[in-house]
Design a protein around this motif. Structure first.
Motif, PDB file in Angstrom:
ATOM      1  N   UNK A 155     -46.543   6.284  -4.400  1.00 52.98           N
ATOM      2  CA  UNK A 155     -47.596   7.581  -5.066  1.00 52.98           C
ATOM      3  C   UNK A 155     -46.945   7.922  -6.270  1.00 52.98           C
ATOM      4  N   UNK A 156     -45.107   7.619  -6.017  1.00 55.07           N
ATOM      5  CA  UNK A 156     -45.219   8.019  -7.442  1.00 55.07           C
ATOM      6  C   UNK A 156     -43.732   7.795  -7.141  1.00 55.07           C
ATOM      7  N   UNK A 157     -42.362   8.169  -8.193  1.00 55.26           N
ATOM      8  CA  UNK A 157     -41.659   7.822  -8.026  1.00 55.26           C
ATOM      9  C   UNK A 157     -40.672   8.537  -8.922  1.00 55.26           C
ATOM     10  N   UNK A 158     -39.178   8.649  -8.732  1.00 55.25           N
ATOM     11  CA  UNK A 158     -38.739   9.334  -9.982  1.00 55.25           C
ATOM     12  C   UNK A 158     -37.291   8.949 -10.068  1.00 55.25           C
ATOM     13  N   UNK A 159     -36.735   9.499 -10.689  1.00 55.60           N
ATOM     14  CA  UNK A 159     -34.933   8.317 -10.948  1.00 55.60           C
ATOM     15  C   UNK A 159     -33.757  10.560 -10.715  1.00 55.60           C
ATOM     16  N   UNK A 166     -42.270  13.168  -8.288  1.00 54.42           N
ATOM     17  CA  UNK A 166     -42.372  11.690  -7.650  1.00 54.42           C
ATOM     18  C   UNK A 166     -44.218  12.096  -7.133  1.00 54.42           C
ATOM     19  N   UNK A 167     -44.522  13.590  -6.832  1.00 50.31           N
ATOM     20  CA  UNK A 167     -45.453  13.672  -5.511  1.00 50.31           C
ATOM     21  C   UNK A 167     -46.789  13.724  -6.754  1.00 50.31           C
ATOM     22  N   UNK A 179     -29.653   7.696  -8.063  1.00 48.82           N
ATOM     23  CA  UNK A 179     -30.324   8.100  -7.089  1.00 48.82           C
ATOM     24  C   UNK A 179     -31.833   8.392  -7.981  1.00 48.82           C
ATOM     25  N   UNK A 180     -32.804   8.740  -6.554  1.00 46.93           N
ATOM     26  CA  UNK A 180     -34.085   9.243  -7.400  1.00 46.93           C
ATOM     27  C   UNK A 180     -35.319   9.723  -5.949  1.00 46.93           C
ATOM     28  N   UNK A 181     -36.688   9.602  -6.384  1.00 48.00           N
ATOM     29  CA  UNK A 181     -37.240  10.227  -5.149  1.00 48.00           C
ATOM     30  C   UNK A 181     -38.326   9.529  -4.785  1.00 48.00           C
ATOM     31  N   UNK A 182     -38.667   8.735  -4.134  1.00 49.01           N
ATOM     32  CA  UNK A 182     -39.966   7.963  -4.297  1.00 49.01           C
ATOM     33  C   UNK A 182     -41.075   8.541  -2.603  1.00 49.01           C
ATOM     34  N   UNK A 183     -42.130   8.863  -3.663  1.00 53.92           N
ATOM     35  CA  UNK A 183     -43.508   9.506  -2.652  1.00 53.92           C
ATOM     36  C   UNK A 183     -44.270   8.344  -1.868  1.00 53.92           C
ATOM     37  N   UNK A 235     -45.257  11.740   1.490  1.00 55.72           N
ATOM     38  CA  UNK A 235     -43.939  12.893   1.845  1.00 55.72           C
ATOM     39  C   UNK A 235     -43.285  11.527   0.561  1.00 55.72           C
ATOM     40  N   UNK A 236     -42.304  12.311   0.517  1.00 56.11           N
ATOM     41  CA  UNK A 236     -41.194  12.326  -0.704  1.00 56.11           C
ATOM     42  C   UNK A 236     -40.113  12.798   0.235  1.00 56.11           C
ATOM     43  N   UNK A 237     -39.235  11.395  -0.108  1.00 59.08           N
ATOM     44  CA  UNK A 237     -37.910  11.391   0.258  1.00 59.08           C
ATOM     45  C   UNK A 237     -36.562  11.214  -1.361  1.00 59.08           C
ATOM     46  N   UNK A 238     -35.639  11.106  -0.185  1.00 58.16           N
ATOM     47  CA  UNK A 238     -34.647  11.043  -1.607  1.00 58.16           C
ATOM     48  C   UNK A 238     -33.726   9.249  -1.099  1.00 58.16           C
TER      49      UNK A 238
END
Lengths: 210, 233, 194
Positions: free
Chosen positions: A129-133, A66-67, A116-120, A102-105
């Motif tokens: 900045x980025x996204x992850x699932x 994500x980052x 659920x995922x993480x967004x930065x 900053x990244x958080x769930x």
């Protein structure tokens, strides 16, 4: 007279045999059960460490991706150790990298099950900045494509001021806070943007950024 | 040479292998264990993992069952089989979580549900409870591999149609339109049905119904006869 | 956490245990030749699932979790299921013989029905409390009953029309029916959130 005595005797023997039989069964099942439990508990102790490590590595890998720190060349554990500082605020964990991003769930309900995922976000919480699932059970090939890199890349550099909008597929993004959706998965898109916006709003409140 | 082949065909190991792989194939002929065969076969890697997991469990539990077959009290044999089977299934689950987390994540709760996969129980009851360890392992292996092959066939067709790939390698080209339905539940049924149709037509052996292959319930034989569908209730 | 009504509707329509998770297929294929046997099997399943999950919940949360032996959960669940099915059979035979005549014959087959174990497993995975477990297990089993009822109904009607190809008879045609039904149930997706 004598025959009834014999019958009585036989009954007694049968009863005894029956009891022994029952006892044998009980002992057998107890032995088998304790053997099985002993085996499994030992195995569990042994694999638990590995399993927890795998779960942690998976999560850290997603935070890194994500980052945009996930260049694949380094060991995940090492890269995480070197780049990320962890902050705890009101029960939420924030992952900050050296540039201050900053990244958080985030999490919420999807079409078929939890997503659920993480967004930065950048340091002032305005641009993604980025996204992850982490987890999703959407229809494979439709909503399930939210986990694909191609879709996740669309979020880079998108503004979240005032909030993120994932468009239905027939429209394409014009404004800086819009992202093209996936054909046939507009509901998944709505769920996703809702849960991301909610998480961002909460973090903004917690950090006192408006 | 032909003589040798003929002699081979009539040996017991060969008969056992043929039984599991073709004649009494667990999925196609006896229709057992198809829940997992349909639920996890949208990717080839998941199908292979599931097939191997089941093969391992059925071999291990058949071996143990055969080894202690003379010790098991008759009345509680079902519970004993279940105890043995679930021990192996939980071990496989733990092993997968520890060493192949990606596959474990993809298969989810279906690994644990191997416990109720009737193939495993069926082999323990029908074969391992009255055969030697050696033949039980062989029999379990042939049924396990028979199951794996069908899973491999279903998952290759489904993955190709649904994603244009096999083992995640793109083979259909970029102009391929994904058949989304193939990756979800109905796709599994639509792929398996023609396979069953084709194989059964080849076998000329149609009327095999499932009840005969479920492990016999712990009841007197007279009541079992009444469970046949068609018996008026 | 979803509301109890949500769980109930979702387990029947959007997350039907038979048509979305594809569980409990063996009995659906095996005993769906006519509606009366299907109903018998379905009702027994409803009863067994609801009872066993309500027994398994306290066992898991009051015995296994405090002693740190969650790894044995499946082992304990399946033994509970086998034991309670046997107990249920004996009780029915003794006290409600008429009910036993109708449903008793299905009970031994239920131990190997994967739906029963799956419900106990999902209740743990989704961290339901006791009320939610009750609703979830009742809903899931009713959903399964609905599925087997639909299949057997279609099969009976199909028999009147006749002409199913030989190789497709039995398991094959049931799979096609199930596939079509599953496709139909996909239409419910998104209606209720689980």
């Amino acid at each position: 007279m004598s025959s009834s005595v014999v019958l009585e005797k036989r009954k007694k023997i049968n009863l005894k045999a029956l009891l022994i039989d029952k006892l044998k069964m009980l002992i057998f099942i107890l032995i088998m059960g304790s053997l099985a439990s002993a085996l499994l508990t030992t195995l569990d102790d042994y694999t638990k460490v590995l399993e927890e490590r795998n779960v942690e590595l998976f999560f850290h890998g997603k935070v890194l991706s994500a980052l945009n720190l996930d260049d694949g060349s380094r060991d995940v554990a090492e890269a995480f150790q070197a780049n990320i500082t962890i902050e705890q605020i009101d029960g939420r964990t924030l992952y900050r990298d050296s540039s201050g991003a900053i990244a958080f769930k985030f999490s919420g309900g999807g079409l078929w099950g939890p997503i659920s995922g993480i967004v930065a976000l950048n340091p002032d919480l305005t641009i993604i900045e980025g996204l992850a699932i982490l987890e999703q059970q959407e229809t494979p090939g439709l909503g399930g494509r939210i986990a694909e890199d191609e879709f996740l890349q669309r979020f880079r550099g998108v503004s979240v001021d005032p909030e993120l909008v994932i468009l239905p597929a027939r429209r394409s993004a014009v404004n800086p806070n819009e992202v093209d959706g996936i054909t046939g998965a507009s509901m998944t898109g709505d769920f996703l943007s809702d849960m991301i916006n909610k998480a961002i709003k909460e973090v903004r409140d917690q950090l006192g950024v408006s | 040479m032909t003589k040798f082949i003929y002699r081979l065909i009539y040996t017991k190991p060969f008969a056992l292998l043929k039984d599991g792989l073709w004649k009494n194939n667990p999925i196609i002929t006896t229709v057992l264990g198809i829940c997992s065969a349909l639920a996890v076969t949208n990717k080839v890697e998941n199908g292979i993992a599931m097939g191997l997991a089941v093969t391992f469990v059925v071999m291990a539990s058949s071996a143990i069952t055969a080894a202690i077959r003379n010790l098991i009290p008759q009345r509680i044999r079902m519970v004993t089989y279940m105890l043995i089977i679930s021990t192996f299934v939980i071990s496989v689950d733990l092993f997968m979580k520890g060493y192949v987390p990606d596959i474990s994540r993809a298969l989810g709760p279906y690994v644990a549900l191997i416990i109720t996969n009737c193939i495993v129980m069926g082999r323990a009851e029908a074969f391992a409870s009255k055969s030697s360890v050696k033949f039980s392992i062989l029999d379990a292996m042939s049924h396990g591999l028979g199951y794996t092959f069908v899973l491999l066939a279903i998952s290759s067709i489904r993955e190709f149609l649904a994603f244009g790939t096999i083992m995640n390698i793109n083979i259909a080209g970029n102009s391929w339109t994904n058949w989304v339905v193939m990756s979800s539940a109905p796709g599994g049924f639509f792929v398996l049905a023609p396979i069953v149709w084709a194989v059964r037509s080849l076998q000329q052996d149609v009327d095999v119904e499932i009840e005969q292959h479920l492990p016999a319930p712990i009841k007197p034989a007279t009541t079992i006869a009444a469970t046949k569908p068609g018996a008026s209730l | 956490m979803p509301s109890t009504l949500n769980i109930f509707l979702a387990t029947i329509l959007t997350h039907n245990i038979a048509l979305t998770y594809i569980l409990g297929m063996c009995p659906i294929i095996g005993v769906s030749k006519n509606i009366s046997t299907a109903v018998g099997m379905g009702v027994s399943v409803v009863f067994v699932i609801t009872v066993t999950s309500l027994i398994n919940w306290p066992i898991y949360h009051l015995i296994l979790v405090p002693t740190g032996s969650e790894v044995l959960a499946l082992l304990v669940f399946i033994l509970t299921i086998a034991a309670s099915v046997q107990l249920l059979e004996m009780l029915l035979e003794k006290f409600l013989p008429t009910l036993y005549m109708a449903f008793g014959i299905f009970l031994p087959l239920i131990t190997v029905n994967c739906t029963v174990l799956a419900v106990s497993l999902f209740m743990v995975l989704r961290e339901y409390n006791l009320t939610q477990t009750a609703v979830f297990s009742l809903g899931s089993s009713l959903g399964w009953l609905l599925a087997i009822l639909l299949v057997s109904g279609i099969r009976e009607k199909l028999n009147l029309v006749g002409d199913v190809p030989r190789g497709l008879q039995g398991a094959g045609i049931v799979m096609i029916i199930l596939g079509t039904l599953a496709l139909g149930f996909m239409g419910f997706s998104g209606m209720v959130d689980l």
